[in-house]
Design a protein around this motif. Structure first.
Motif, PDB file in Angstrom:
ATOM      1  N   LYS A  13       2.770   1.726  -3.177  1.00  0.00           N
ATOM      2  CA  LYS A  13       1.970   2.016  -4.256  1.00  0.00           C
ATOM      3  C   LYS A  13       1.427   4.015  -3.575  1.00  0.00           C
ATOM      4  O   LYS A  13       2.153   4.665  -4.886  1.00  0.00           O
ATOM      5  CB  LYS A  13      -0.028   1.577  -3.594  1.00  0.00           C
ATOM      6  CG  LYS A  13      -0.222   1.988  -5.284  1.00  0.00           C
ATOM      7  CD  LYS A  13      -1.881   1.406  -5.181  1.00  0.00           C
ATOM      8  CE  LYS A  13      -2.936   1.613  -6.297  1.00  0.00           C
ATOM      9  NZ  LYS A  13      -3.824   0.472  -6.547  1.00  0.00           N
ATOM     10  N   GLN A  14       1.627   4.070  -2.973  1.00  0.00           N
ATOM     11  CA  GLN A  14       1.119   5.805  -2.057  1.00  0.00           C
ATOM     12  C   GLN A  14       2.461   7.009  -3.465  1.00  0.00           C
ATOM     13  O   GLN A  14       2.076   6.995  -3.383  1.00  0.00           O
ATOM     14  CB  GLN A  14       0.985   6.416  -1.368  1.00  0.00           C
ATOM     15  CG  GLN A  14      -0.230   5.150  -0.339  1.00  0.00           C
ATOM     16  CD  GLN A  14      -1.512   5.169  -1.341  1.00  0.00           C
ATOM     17  OE1 GLN A  14      -1.761   6.627  -1.315  1.00  0.00           O
ATOM     18  NE2 GLN A  14      -2.592   4.408  -1.916  1.00  0.00           N
TER      19      GLN A  14
ATOM     20  N   SER B 140       7.949  -4.618  -7.093  1.00  0.00           N
ATOM     21  CA  SER B 140       7.080  -5.028  -5.625  1.00  0.00           C
ATOM     22  C   SER B 140       8.584  -4.827  -5.203  1.00  0.00           C
ATOM     23  O   SER B 140       9.530  -5.304  -5.054  1.00  0.00           O
ATOM     24  CB  SER B 140       6.798  -6.365  -5.777  1.00  0.00           C
ATOM     25  OG  SER B 140       6.456  -6.549  -6.695  1.00  0.00           O
TER      26      SER B 140
ATOM     27  N   GLN C 257       6.595   1.091  -8.789  1.00  0.00           N
ATOM     28  CA  GLN C 257       6.261   0.298  -9.694  1.00  0.00           C
ATOM     29  C   GLN C 257       6.765  -0.992  -8.876  1.00  0.00           C
ATOM     30  O   GLN C 257       6.450  -1.785  -9.785  1.00  0.00           O
ATOM     31  CB  GLN C 257       6.872   0.805 -10.957  1.00  0.00           C
ATOM     32  CG  GLN C 257       5.824   1.906 -11.824  1.00  0.00           C
ATOM     33  CD  GLN C 257       5.835   2.353 -12.693  1.00  0.00           C
ATOM     34  OE1 GLN C 257       6.994   2.049 -13.438  1.00  0.00           O
ATOM     35  NE2 GLN C 257       5.556   3.585 -13.314  1.00  0.00           N
TER      36      GLN C 257
ATOM     37  N   HIS D 171       0.631  -1.059  -0.367  1.00  0.00           N
ATOM     38  CA  HIS D 171       0.146  -0.188   0.305  1.00  0.00           C
ATOM     39  C   HIS D 171       1.197   1.444  -0.586  1.00  0.00           C
ATOM     40  O   HIS D 171       0.636   2.318  -0.735  1.00  0.00           O
ATOM     41  CB  HIS D 171      -0.576  -0.117   1.367  1.00  0.00           C
ATOM     42  CG  HIS D 171      -2.080   1.269   1.694  1.00  0.00           C
ATOM     43  ND1 HIS D 171      -2.559   1.536   0.848  1.00  0.00           N
ATOM     44  CD2 HIS D 171      -1.247   1.794   2.201  1.00  0.00           C
ATOM     45  CE1 HIS D 171      -3.217   2.658   0.778  1.00  0.00           C
ATOM     46  NE2 HIS D 171      -2.408   3.333   1.818  1.00  0.00           N
TER      47      HIS D 171
END
Ligand code: FO1
Length: 324
Positions: free
Chosen positions: A119-120, A126, A124, A116
């Motif tokens: 993403k914020q 993982s 890009q 999360h």
């Protein structure tokens, strides 16, 4: 997909270089959480923080951890009120720890919270914590057991070390995505991190070491030991405490059961024969280059060298953030 096993500040620098030469979406960082601690009631995950800030272009280039141009007003107020203040959380950095703690308290896993936050921050790639269960690196000293941050920050790693263990590892499981990433990877890189307290906890999670032995991907490790000493931090003392020589041969030994390529500094070419003579590594390939990430160009250079040693074409679209 390129999977990188990562620990502290050296790994964050390496990821900054790697995202300039490989497509960000194809990078997966599996991150040590053995250094995690609860500080002022907040869940701090230092290595996840460093990788997150590094990939977001927010990492302090001066300190190598925390947020660039941060201030420490809260720390000063905590100190003034008698709270422990040997571990420095910056004012801007605090936001990440508050959010992580709140989401964990609401029932999310560390993997979910980390994704999360990434993403914020428009990351890009993982970022996968090694496990969602608590694994705590404990450093044994003549005066008793310390957690990693007590040893590293409070004692400035100036105390003698008699051993290292990873409390809770026997009951931990690899976090969702970790074993799949290792199995499906085109290439796997062990970042230039401390083999005992940065990579060691990841390998101690049941199933991960085995997955590295069985993957079809080529596995390369970048040595954090140059000229017989650690590039930074206490890796040398910790390797010695665990019975490993503080040398390229010691790094090869730490990863002997899954390593295909050892990336070492040009300064250490004379050590090649010692590594190759060890009957532990009949098929190991050695690749020498400049491994010192002292400039942005050097970070990119090491990433390129690593990909070329792995036979992966470099030059994918660089990530949108700058490398500092
Ligand atoms: N390192 C220090 O030397 N002193 C600190 O006060 C300190 C605080 C800190 C806060 C958040 C964070 O994400 C990292 C922090 N670090 C600090 C770095 C941390 O100790 C190391 O990066 C790792 O644990 C070693 O891999």
């Amino acid at each position: 997909m390129i999977v990188v096993l990562t620990g502290g500040t050296g790994a964050a620098k390496f990821m900054q270089g790697l995202q300039q030469v490989a497509p960000a979406r194809e990078l997966v960082a599996i991150v040590n959480t053995g250094d995690d601690l609860v500080w002022w009631g907040l869940h701090v995950s230092p290595d996840v923080d460093s990788i997150t800030y590094g990939l977001a272009g927010l990492l302090s280039s001066e300190r190598g951890w925390g947020v660039e141009r941060d201030t420490f007003e809260c720390l000063a107020r905590m100190r003034a009120m008698g709270a422990p203040a040997w571990f420095s959380l910056g004012d801007r950095d605090l936001a990440l720890h508050i959010l992580r703690t709140e989401l964990l308290a609401a029932g999310q896993t560390l993997t979910e919270v980390t994704a999360h936050i990434a993403k914020q921050l428009a990351i890009q790639s993982s970022i996968l914590p090694m496990s969602d269960q608590r694994v705590e690196t404990r450093v044994a000293t003549p005066a008793g057991d310390l957690n990693f941050q007590e040893y590293f920050v409070r004692e400035r790693h100036q105390v003698a070390v008699t051993g290292v263990r990873f409390a809770g590892s026997e009951n931990a499981r690899p976090a969702p995505g970790v074993l799949d990433a290792i199995a499906a990877a085109d290439a796997i890189i062990i970042a230039p991190s401390n083999p005992i307290t940065s990579i060691g906890p990841i390998l101690a999670v049941p199933g991960i070491r085995n997955a590295l032995q069985e993957t079809r991907a080529t596995v390369a490790a970048i040595s954090p030991i140059v000229g017989g000493a650690a590039v930074s931090g206490p890796a040398g003392d910790l390797m010695r405490a665990q019975g490993l020589p503080v040398s390229l041969a010691g790094i090869a030994q730490a990863y002997h059961d899954f390593l295909d390529v050892l990336i070492a500094d040009d300064l250490d070419t004379a050590e090649a024969s010692e590594v190759m003579q060890s009957n532990l590594h009949p098929d190991l390939r050695l690749h020498f280059c400049n491994t010192m990430m002292t400039t942005p160009e050097a970070k990119v250079g090491l990433a390129r060298e690593t990909l070329s040693a792995l036979g992966v074409a470099a030059g994918g679209a660089p990530a949108p953030v700058g490398v500092r």
